[in-house]
Design a protein around this motif. Structure first.
Motif, PDB file in Angstrom:
ATOM      1  N   ALA A  61       0.831  -1.211   0.000  1.00 33.42           N
ATOM      2  CA  ALA A  61       0.000   0.000   0.000  1.00 33.42           C
ATOM      3  C   ALA A  61       0.858   1.250   0.000  1.00 33.42           C
ATOM      4  O   ALA A  61       0.520   2.257  -0.641  1.00 33.42           O
ATOM      5  N   MET A  62       1.974   1.205   0.718  1.00 29.29           N
ATOM      6  CA  MET A  62       2.888   2.351   0.744  1.00 29.29           C
ATOM      7  C   MET A  62       3.442   2.634  -0.651  1.00 29.29           C
ATOM      8  O   MET A  62       3.466   3.775  -1.120  1.00 29.29           O
ATOM      9  N   GLY A  63       3.890   1.576  -1.333  1.00 29.31           N
ATOM     10  CA  GLY A  63       4.431   1.764  -2.672  1.00 29.31           C
ATOM     11  C   GLY A  63       3.387   2.158  -3.690  1.00 29.31           C
ATOM     12  O   GLY A  63       3.617   3.033  -4.530  1.00 29.31           O
ATOM     13  N   PHE A  64       2.218   1.547  -3.635  1.00 30.53           N
ATOM     14  CA  PHE A  64       1.160   1.856  -4.598  1.00 30.53           C
ATOM     15  C   PHE A  64       0.634   3.282  -4.427  1.00 30.53           C
ATOM     16  O   PHE A  64       0.254   3.943  -5.397  1.00 30.53           O
ATOM     17  N   ASN A  65       0.582   3.763  -3.190  1.00 32.75           N
ATOM     18  CA  ASN A  65       0.147   5.145  -2.948  1.00 32.75           C
ATOM     19  C   ASN A  65       1.233   6.154  -3.280  1.00 32.75           C
ATOM     20  O   ASN A  65       0.934   7.323  -3.536  1.00 32.75           O
ATOM     21  N   GLY A  66       2.481   5.710  -3.227  1.00 30.17           N
ATOM     22  CA  GLY A  66       3.604   6.593  -3.507  1.00 30.17           C
ATOM     23  C   GLY A  66       4.326   6.151  -4.751  1.00 30.17           C
ATOM     24  O   GLY A  66       3.786   6.210  -5.854  1.00 30.17           O
ATOM     25  N   ILE A  67       5.563   5.679  -4.565  1.00 29.19           N
ATOM     26  CA  ILE A  67       6.317   5.172  -5.705  1.00 29.19           C
ATOM     27  C   ILE A  67       7.079   3.906  -5.310  1.00 29.19           C
ATOM     28  O   ILE A  67       7.451   3.716  -4.146  1.00 29.19           O
ATOM     29  N   ILE A  68       7.294   3.057  -6.291  1.00 28.70           N
ATOM     30  CA  ILE A  68       8.078   1.835  -6.145  1.00 28.70           C
ATOM     31  C   ILE A  68       9.345   2.014  -6.974  1.00 28.70           C
ATOM     32  O   ILE A  68       9.286   2.310  -8.168  1.00 28.70           O
ATOM     33  N   PHE A  69      10.502   1.845  -6.320  1.00 30.34           N
ATOM     34  CA  PHE A  69      11.779   1.969  -7.032  1.00 30.34           C
ATOM     35  C   PHE A  69      12.121   0.638  -7.684  1.00 30.34           C
ATOM     36  O   PHE A  69      12.213  -0.392  -7.011  1.00 30.34           O
ATOM     37  N   LYS A 336       4.088  13.525  -8.486  1.00 30.83           N
ATOM     38  CA  LYS A 336       3.538  12.393  -9.219  1.00 30.83           C
ATOM     39  C   LYS A 336       3.579  11.188  -8.289  1.00 30.83           C
ATOM     40  O   LYS A 336       4.595  10.925  -7.661  1.00 30.83           O
ATOM     41  N   LYS A 337       2.465  10.492  -8.187  1.00 32.65           N
ATOM     42  CA  LYS A 337       2.374   9.319  -7.323  1.00 32.65           C
ATOM     43  C   LYS A 337       1.853   8.137  -8.130  1.00 32.65           C
ATOM     44  O   LYS A 337       1.533   8.258  -9.308  1.00 32.65           O
ATOM     45  N   ASN A 338       1.766   7.005  -7.466  1.00 30.70           N
ATOM     46  CA  ASN A 338       1.184   5.779  -8.044  1.00 30.70           C
ATOM     47  C   ASN A 338       1.927   5.344  -9.309  1.00 30.70           C
ATOM     48  O   ASN A 338       1.329   5.083 -10.341  1.00 30.70           O
ATOM     49  N   TYR A 339       3.259   5.245  -9.209  1.00 28.84           N
ATOM     50  CA  TYR A 339       4.004   4.841 -10.401  1.00 28.84           C
ATOM     51  C   TYR A 339       5.255   4.057 -10.016  1.00 28.84           C
ATOM     52  O   TYR A 339       5.685   4.040  -8.856  1.00 28.84           O
ATOM     53  N   ILE A 340       5.835   3.401 -11.021  1.00 29.02           N
ATOM     54  CA  ILE A 340       7.084   2.653 -10.866  1.00 29.02           C
ATOM     55  C   ILE A 340       8.235   3.552 -11.304  1.00 29.02           C
ATOM     56  O   ILE A 340       8.288   3.984 -12.463  1.00 29.02           O
ATOM     57  N   SER A 376      13.717  13.776  -9.908  1.00 30.42           N
ATOM     58  CA  SER A 376      13.486  12.483 -10.555  1.00 30.42           C
ATOM     59  C   SER A 376      12.425  11.692  -9.802  1.00 30.42           C
ATOM     60  O   SER A 376      11.536  11.090 -10.407  1.00 30.42           O
ATOM     61  N   ILE A 377      12.507  11.704  -8.476  1.00 30.49           N
ATOM     62  CA  ILE A 377      11.556  10.959  -7.651  1.00 30.49           C
ATOM     63  C   ILE A 377      10.173  11.593  -7.695  1.00 30.49           C
ATOM     64  O   ILE A 377       9.165  10.907  -7.896  1.00 30.49           O
ATOM     65  N   SER A 378      10.114  12.890  -7.493  1.00 29.17           N
ATOM     66  CA  SER A 378       8.828  13.571  -7.352  1.00 29.17           C
ATOM     67  C   SER A 378       8.075  13.705  -8.665  1.00 29.17           C
ATOM     68  O   SER A 378       6.842  13.677  -8.687  1.00 29.17           O
ATOM     69  N   GLN A 379       8.820  13.838  -9.771  1.00 22.71           N
ATOM     70  CA  GLN A 379       8.174  14.105 -11.049  1.00 22.71           C
ATOM     71  C   GLN A 379       8.390  13.004 -12.083  1.00 22.71           C
ATOM     72  O   GLN A 379       7.995  13.145 -13.234  1.00 22.71           O
ATOM     73  N   VAL A 454      -4.935  13.926   1.800  1.00 21.90           N
ATOM     74  CA  VAL A 454      -4.007  14.548   0.863  1.00 21.90           C
ATOM     75  C   VAL A 454      -4.576  14.415  -0.538  1.00 21.90           C
ATOM     76  O   VAL A 454      -5.031  13.333  -0.921  1.00 21.90           O
ATOM     77  N   PRO A 455      -4.593  15.487  -1.331  1.00 31.54           N
ATOM     78  CA  PRO A 455      -5.106  15.380  -2.694  1.00 31.54           C
ATOM     79  C   PRO A 455      -4.359  14.324  -3.494  1.00 31.54           C
ATOM     80  O   PRO A 455      -3.152  14.146  -3.346  1.00 31.54           O
ATOM     81  N   GLY A 456      -5.074  13.611  -4.318  1.00 33.01           N
ATOM     82  CA  GLY A 456      -4.455  12.587  -5.140  1.00 33.01           C
ATOM     83  C   GLY A 456      -5.387  11.421  -5.349  1.00 33.01           C
ATOM     84  O   GLY A 456      -6.467  11.340  -4.754  1.00 33.01           O
ATOM     85  N   LYS A 457      -4.961  10.495  -6.169  1.00 33.19           N
ATOM     86  CA  LYS A 457      -5.777   9.348  -6.519  1.00 33.19           C
ATOM     87  C   LYS A 457      -5.697   8.287  -5.446  1.00 33.19           C
ATOM     88  O   LYS A 457      -4.612   7.889  -5.017  1.00 33.19           O
ATOM     89  N   HIS A 458      -6.849   7.828  -4.974  1.00 32.54           N
ATOM     90  CA  HIS A 458      -6.871   6.752  -3.991  1.00 32.54           C
ATOM     91  C   HIS A 458      -6.800   5.400  -4.698  1.00 32.54           C
ATOM     92  O   HIS A 458      -7.204   5.249  -5.853  1.00 32.54           O
ATOM     93  N   LEU A 459      -6.293   4.412  -3.972  1.00 32.77           N
ATOM     94  CA  LEU A 459      -6.150   3.084  -4.547  1.00 32.77           C
ATOM     95  C   LEU A 459      -7.496   2.441  -4.813  1.00 32.77           C
ATOM     96  O   LEU A 459      -8.450   2.605  -4.055  1.00 32.77           O
TER      97      LEU A 459
END
Length: 589
Positions: A61-69, A336-340, A376-379, A454-459
């Protein structure tokens, strides 16, 4: 007249104005930074990567809501990784590129090297370490409070028992084994907590720190878990044997079952920490990072039952199974969230990235091999990093470098004739588990993020399935289907194309079309060889013997601060009294 600008002054300024990082306004005050580090966790051991034995709901859930490296690289073993993380420098600059520091060995971070907590303290942060240190213990100036942390609860050495908090070290010459208690609250031995499962006590201490934090002062909290490293007795210990067997009995391999149980306790710890941040209204201005310090160890003295499938290699190896490890980040500050995140990043990058994000000027850093990666991480922009020194061991004569934006890897030599460089298969169960999307949606992490508004797309189910498919795509690479695959041990030079062959099955060193690439990478590696500081390894000091210090590991070169034992009877009585204070009995395994 010179005006001295203190950390407190700078913090007050930052609290009253919006501050800018890398040209982008990111908030009204520096963010809280929470970094959670697993020990020896395999890259295949989180379910977002396609593992079908368990669902690590909070971490997914942490990675899907944020980013997965997807291309996050560390060092191949623990002391070098933690040194790189806290200094932003390759271990070859510090003399820490070799074996991990042994208990009782007088080896440590160089005193003139800045650490991340020291830098953040200058910016007004409170700084806390819970759990593992493993960067020097001989003197008080070598341990966490001497290197920038306001507080430390945890252990100084490489590993401990999950319940008895003891570790051991062997004399090189005599093979005599020293054993002692190694759980500290700052400088005080935490005998009162003996018997509490390590993952649980570290979680509670982290929650206490968050509870006590002044919301208006930025916090740096680093949680270095023991899980999922083996304990003192050579295996991963579990919180409760009966619960483990009832819950994970479908996993026939007992070592793997223990590992999974410990991992799920770690997953719950992450959930509780994120939940507490939300309850304290800190999450909306936080950066939460999770990573493993290196890959799982599949064979050897500390083999733990982890999995790096389908990557080649394990802990100690320069192949990706040892160094390309799971890492996640969640923060409302992400644009930018919810991405690899598929760009190159190295563990040294966290110091300049977080220092800059906290309001620091990275041009003021004395020396760093790291790169500020926040844009790079944020965008999801291309990384500024083009190459990575994997490591150089000038004693055992093996080294490696990654270049061309992360595409090509050049290795020269191996350790123990390739003992750690093999492939291992997918862990097996009597039945495969369905991926539990409901568990992710109902996890502490996902609920906390939703409550923070927080504004953004929910899972939702579609987003989760799409992200999981993308993050586990490597399994479908044709060259990763090894079966009876033969592979070449890199006794000399090897070249791998990590983009087309992520499992490093084909050595391209003899292809004429790759001669220019090989020459370029050899030149890069040669430059690093010219910059190597000799390893500072030393034998275990006979004067460090815990038997002299109340049965505990102490800062023995600051002997005047250590509690000493004069007689065996006194030592026995003292230890018995200390054990009697534990409210939870030690689990016998």
């Amino acid at each position: 007249m010179k005006i001295r600008v203190t950390g407190a002054f700078l913090f007050n300024v930052l609290c009253t104005i919006s501050y800018t990082c890398c040209g982008e306004t990111v908030g009204k005050r520096p963010p809280h930074i929470v970094m959670i580090i697993a020990d020896d966790m395999g890259s295949n051991d989180l379910s977002y990567r396609g593992l079908d034995q368990i669902t690590t709901a909070n971490l997914d859930a942490m990675g899907f809501n944020g980013i997965i490296f997807n291309r996050h690289y560390t060092e191949p073993i623990c002391t070098p990784s933690r040194a790189a993380l806290l200094t932003g420098q390759y271990p070859i600059r510090l003399g820490l590129q070799g074996e991990p520091i042994s208990a009782g060995e007088d080896r440590h971070l160089p005193p003139d090297v800045q650490t991340l907590p020291q830098l953040l303290k200058e910016l007004g942060y409170t700084t806390h370490l819970v759990g593992k240190w493993h960067l020097g213990t001989a003197r008080r100036e070598d341990i966490p409070k001497g290197r920038g942390f306001d507080t430390h609860y945890g252990y100084w050495n490489g590993y401990i028992g999950y319940f008895d908090y003891e570790t051991k070290s062997a004399m090189t010459i005599t093979s005599e084994v020293y054993e002692g208690f190694d759980m500290k609250e700052n400088f005080v031995d935490a005998w009162k907590d003996k018997g509490i499962y390590a993952t649980h006590i570290f979680t509670e201490k982290a929650l206490d720190i968050i509870d006590a934090q002044n919301k208006d002062i930025p916090m740096f909290l680093m949680v270095g878990h023991l899980a999922v490293h083996t304990g003192k007795n050579g295996m991963v210990e579990v919180a409760d044997e009966k619960t483990m067997n009832n819950t994970y009995g479908y996993i026939a391999d007992l070592e793997r079952r223990r590992y999974v149980d410990a991992l799920m306790n770690l997953d719950d710890s992450v959930g509780r920490i994120v939940e507490k941040l939300q309850q304290r209204d800190l999450l909306q201005n936080s950066v939460v990072i999770f990573m493993s310090d290196n890959g799982a160890q599949i064979r050897g003295i500390f083999h733990n039952g982890g999995s790096n499938y389908p990557l080649r290699g394990e802990k100690f190896s320069h192949h990706d199974g040892g160094i390309k490890n799971a890492a996640l980040l969640y923060s409302p500050l992400l644009e930018k969230k919810n991405y690899i995140h598929d760009h190159l990043i190295h563990i040294t990058d966290w110091l300049p990235t977080l220092y800059s994000l906290a309001g620091g000027n990275i041009t003021s850093l004395k020396k760093t091999d790291g790169v500020d990666q926040w844009l790079s991480i944020s965008q999801n922009k291309p990384s500024k990093r083009k190459n990575i020194l994997i490591n150089i061991d000038e004693v055992k004569l093996y080294s490696g470098v990654i270049g061309y934006g992360g595409r090509y890897k050049l290795l020269n030599g191996t350790i123990q004739s390739g003992f750690y460089d093999s492939f291992t298969g997918e862990p097996q169960s009597s039945n495969k588990m369905d991926y539990d999307i409901a568990a992710i949606l109902n996890s502490r992490v996902n609920k906390a993020i939703k409550k923070s508004k927080v504004p953004g797309k929910h899972l939702d189910e579609a987003l989760i399935r799409n992200l999981r498919k993308s993050s586990s795509a490597i399994r479908n690479n044709s060259k990763c289907n090894r079966g009876t695959e033969k592979y070449e041990i890199c006794h000399h030079f090897c070249l791998f194309d990590l983009w087309t062959d992520p499992c490093e099955t084909e050595n391209l060193i003899r292809q004429k079309s790759k001669d220019d690439i090989v020459l370029n990478l050899k030149n890069q590696l040669a430059e690093f060889w010219n910059e190597v500081s000799p390893q500072t390894n030393k034998p275990v000091d006979i004067n460090s013997d815990p038997a002299k210090y109340n049965g505990t590991w102490c800062t023995w070169l600051d002997d005047e601060f250590c509690i000493k034992i004069k007689t065996n009877n006194q030592n026995k009585n003292c230890n018995e009294n200390n054990r009697s204070t534990s409210s939870i009995p030690v689990l016998k395994l």
